[in-house]
Design an enzyme around this catalytic site. Structure first.
Site, short mmCIF file in Angstrom:
data_model
loop_
_atom_site.label_atom_id
_atom_site.label_comp_id
_atom_site.label_asym_id
_atom_site.label_seq_id
_atom_site.Cartn_x
_atom_site.Cartn_y
_atom_site.Cartn_z
N ALA A 72 -6.58 -0.73 10.89
CA ALA A 72 -5.83 -1.97 10.65
C ALA A 72 -4.72 -1.72 9.64
O ALA A 72 -4.97 -1.15 8.58
CB ALA A 72 -6.77 -3.05 10.13
N LEU A 80 -5.21 -6.57 9.38
CA LEU A 80 -6.15 -7.58 8.91
C LEU A 80 -5.55 -8.34 7.74
O LEU A 80 -4.93 -7.70 6.89
CB LEU A 80 -7.48 -6.93 8.51
CG LEU A 80 -8.33 -6.43 9.69
CD1 LEU A 80 -9.49 -5.59 9.21
CD2 LEU A 80 -8.83 -7.60 10.54
N LYS A 130 -7.90 -6.79 -7.77
CA LYS A 130 -7.96 -7.11 -6.35
C LYS A 130 -9.38 -7.26 -5.87
O LYS A 130 -10.21 -6.37 -6.09
CB LYS A 130 -7.25 -5.98 -5.57
CG LYS A 130 -7.21 -6.17 -4.06
CD LYS A 130 -6.30 -7.29 -3.64
CE LYS A 130 -6.45 -7.65 -2.18
NZ LYS A 130 -5.69 -6.81 -1.28
N ARG A 134 -0.53 4.32 -0.75
CA ARG A 134 -1.41 5.47 -0.51
C ARG A 134 -1.22 6.52 -1.61
O ARG A 134 -0.77 6.22 -2.69
CB ARG A 134 -1.18 6.07 0.89
CG ARG A 134 -1.13 5.04 2.04
CD ARG A 134 -2.38 4.21 2.18
NE ARG A 134 -2.40 3.49 3.45
CZ ARG A 134 -3.07 2.38 3.66
NH1 ARG A 134 -3.75 1.79 2.70
NH2 ARG A 134 -3.07 1.81 4.86
N HIS A 175 -8.29 -10.66 -0.87
CA HIS A 175 -8.31 -10.51 0.59
C HIS A 175 -9.28 -11.57 1.09
O HIS A 175 -10.50 -11.41 0.99
CB HIS A 175 -8.76 -9.10 1.01
CG HIS A 175 -8.78 -8.93 2.51
ND1 HIS A 175 -7.87 -8.17 3.20
CD2 HIS A 175 -9.58 -9.50 3.45
CE1 HIS A 175 -8.13 -8.27 4.50
NE2 HIS A 175 -9.16 -9.06 4.68
N ASN A 198 -6.70 0.27 -3.00
CA ASN A 198 -7.76 0.69 -2.06
C ASN A 198 -7.56 2.13 -1.60
O ASN A 198 -7.46 2.42 -0.42
CB ASN A 198 -7.85 -0.27 -0.86
CG ASN A 198 -6.58 -0.36 -0.04
OD1 ASN A 198 -5.48 -0.14 -0.54
ND2 ASN A 198 -6.72 -0.69 1.23
N HIS A 235 -1.78 -12.20 1.79
CA HIS A 235 -1.47 -12.15 3.22
C HIS A 235 -2.13 -13.28 4.02
O HIS A 235 -2.94 -13.04 4.92
CB HIS A 235 -1.77 -10.78 3.83
CG HIS A 235 -3.13 -10.17 3.54
ND1 HIS A 235 -4.28 -10.89 3.54
CD2 HIS A 235 -3.49 -8.90 3.26
CE1 HIS A 235 -5.29 -10.07 3.29
NE2 HIS A 235 -4.83 -8.87 3.10
N HIS A 256 -0.70 3.91 8.39
CA HIS A 256 -1.76 4.75 8.93
C HIS A 256 -1.08 5.69 9.91
O HIS A 256 -0.10 5.31 10.56
CB HIS A 256 -2.80 3.91 9.69
CG HIS A 256 -3.61 3.01 8.82
ND1 HIS A 256 -4.74 3.41 8.16
CD2 HIS A 256 -3.44 1.70 8.49
CE1 HIS A 256 -5.24 2.39 7.46
NE2 HIS A 256 -4.47 1.34 7.65
N HIS A 266 0.86 -1.19 0.00
CA HIS A 266 0.00 0.00 0.00
C HIS A 266 0.89 1.24 0.00
O HIS A 266 1.62 1.48 0.97
CB HIS A 266 -0.89 0.01 1.25
CG HIS A 266 -1.80 -1.17 1.32
ND1 HIS A 266 -3.05 -1.19 0.75
CD2 HIS A 266 -1.62 -2.41 1.85
CE1 HIS A 266 -3.62 -2.38 0.95
NE2 HIS A 266 -2.76 -3.13 1.61
N1 LIG Z 1 -3.77 -5.11 6.02
C1 LIG Z 1 -4.39 -4.18 6.67
O1 LIG Z 1 -4.61 -4.32 7.87
N2 LIG Z 1 -4.77 -3.02 6.08
C2 LIG Z 1 -4.69 -2.70 4.68
C3 LIG Z 1 -5.77 -3.33 3.88
C4 LIG Z 1 -5.56 -4.81 3.64
O2 LIG Z 1 -4.55 -5.21 3.08
O3 LIG Z 1 -6.44 -5.60 3.99
C5 LIG Z 1 -4.76 -1.18 4.53
O4 LIG Z 1 -4.95 -0.69 3.39
O5 LIG Z 1 -4.58 -0.46 5.51
ZN LIG Z 2 -3.02 -5.06 2.02
ZN LIG Z 3 -6.11 -7.24 2.76
#
Ligand SMILES: NC(=O)N[C@@H](CC(=O)O)C(=O)O
Ligand SMILES: [Zn+2]
Ligand SMILES: [Zn+2]
Length: 355
Positions: free
Chosen positions: A272, A228, A107, A21, A145, A45, A183, A260, A19
């Site tokens: 998460a 997650l 995805k 961002r 996921h 996402n 994951h 985050h 990710h």
């Molecule tokens: N893994 C996570 O806990 N968070 C991921 C989303 C994801 O990969 O499920 C996110 O974009 O923050």
């Molecule tokens: Zn992820």
């Molecule tokens: Zn995920």
């Protein structure tokens, strides 16, 4: 691979689940990945999600611009873009994505399963058949996921239940579709991927190899270990280590580094996601070393992923050295800060010459 006791040189690795961002946060994080990895599968996402090839191309341009601002341009790091599957993704969007040469996967976020999944899929086999058929036809992998969102299912069982309720029917209906179980966190996930027929693989994060769910509650609640799918019990961690260090080519590296801000993690309802891009290879090397299987790190980090995606193996190398690496307490994240996983602790391996 040269494998001396205190140094390890491997083919330059890739991150198959990342990710990055957007905006100021992208500027803060992109260098951490680019300094270790040659390529990364970039998750879609965002808010709003990246659902079209056009949006993926624009996002890619923003990533390349951020790399330039970080002084890391020149093709050293290639973002491999993805599309966010929705109930309404049309088949021709998949054809467009494949033709772009830039989008490498689609995805699946079950609606409500994780961060920014509100626009995700509500009924995969009911609503997404045209898109899935096109993906199978165009050899476009589906990244999953893999958690059910049913509120009656215990949070710790959501991955195992997903296998029976979604993964098996999906792969029966689309036996040629390439699927990456992202994951994975359970023995059930690892064994399903190890034993299933057809084109299936899985990514495994460094944190799921290193920690079990006790890490979430060590002396109090520890939000920086919350992601997650959530960390599971020790037997599951052991099954993941066994899979990652086995000779199966179906398991490869995906950090799921998911920044985050500190404020949104240290919160009454904390987000998460764990930030691991900074020290990803240090974390993985520490995990493989602890298992006595440093010899398997190169296949996991640098060879199995490209083979599954049908991409060439990278040209360069990355060298790791045994030696103490101190994880910083926090890092800048746009206007805020992010606490990296295991902040303040130290690891047994460090990457040499990241730049
Ligand atoms: N893994 C996570 O806990 N968070 C991921 C989303 C994801 O990969 O499920 C996110 O974009 O923050
Ligand atoms: Zn992820
Ligand atoms: Zn995920």
């Amino acid at each position: 691979m040269q494998n001396a006791p205190n140094t390890l040189t491997i083919v330059r690795p890739d991150d198959w689940h990342l990710h990055l961002r957007d905006g100021v946060v992208l500027d803060s994080v992109v260098g951490d990945s680019a300094r270790q990895f040659a390529r990364a599968i970039v998750m879609p996402n965002l808010k709003p999600p990246v659902t079209t090839t056009e949006q993926a191309l624009a996002y890619r341009d923003r990533i390349v611009a951020a790399l330039e601002r970080a002084g890391l341009a020149g093709g050293r790091f290639t973002p491999l873009m993805t599309l966010y599957l929705t109930d309404n993704t049309p088949a021709d969007e998949i054809a467009k994505a494949r033709a772009s040469g830039v989008v490498h996967a689609v995805k699946l976020y079950p609606a409500g399963a994780t961060t920014n999944s509100d626009a995700g899929v509500t009924d995969l086999l009911g609503r997404c058949r045209p898109a899935l058929e096109a993906m199978q036809k165009w050899d476009m992998p589906l990244l999953v996921h893999g958690e059910v969102t049913d509120k009656d299912i215990d949070l710790f069982d959501r991955e195992a239940v997903f296998i029976d309720r979604v993964m098996i029917p999906l792969r029966q209906a689309f036996p040629q579709l390439k699927v990456v179980f992202e994951h994975i966190t359970t023995r059930q996930g690892a064994h399903y991927v190890r034993d299933a027929q057809g084109p299936i693989a899985a990514t495994i994060t460094a944190h799921h190899l290193l920690y079990n769910r006790n890490a979430l509650f060590l002396g109090g609640m520890r939000p920086h270990w919350y992601c997650l799918p959530v960390l599971k019990r020790e037997t599951h961690r052991q099954a993941l280590v066994e899979a990652a260090t086995s000779d199966s080519p179906r398991f490869f590296l995906g950090t799921d580094s998911a920044p985050h801000s500190k404020g949104l993690k240290e919160n009454a309802c904390g987000c998460a996601g764990c930030y691991t891009a900074l020290h990803a290879m240090e974390l993985y090397a520490t995990a493989f070393d602890a298992a006595g299987r440093l010899d398997r790190l190169e296949a996991f980090a640098s060879l199995n992923g490209p083979a599954f995606y049908g991409l060439p193996v990278n040209q360069g190398t990355l060298t790791l050295q045994r030696g103490r690496y101190d994880i910083p307490a926090e890092l800048a994240l746009g206007d805020a800060s992010v606490v990296p996983l295991a902040a303040g602790e130290s690891l047994a391996w460090r990457v040499v010459e990241k730049a």
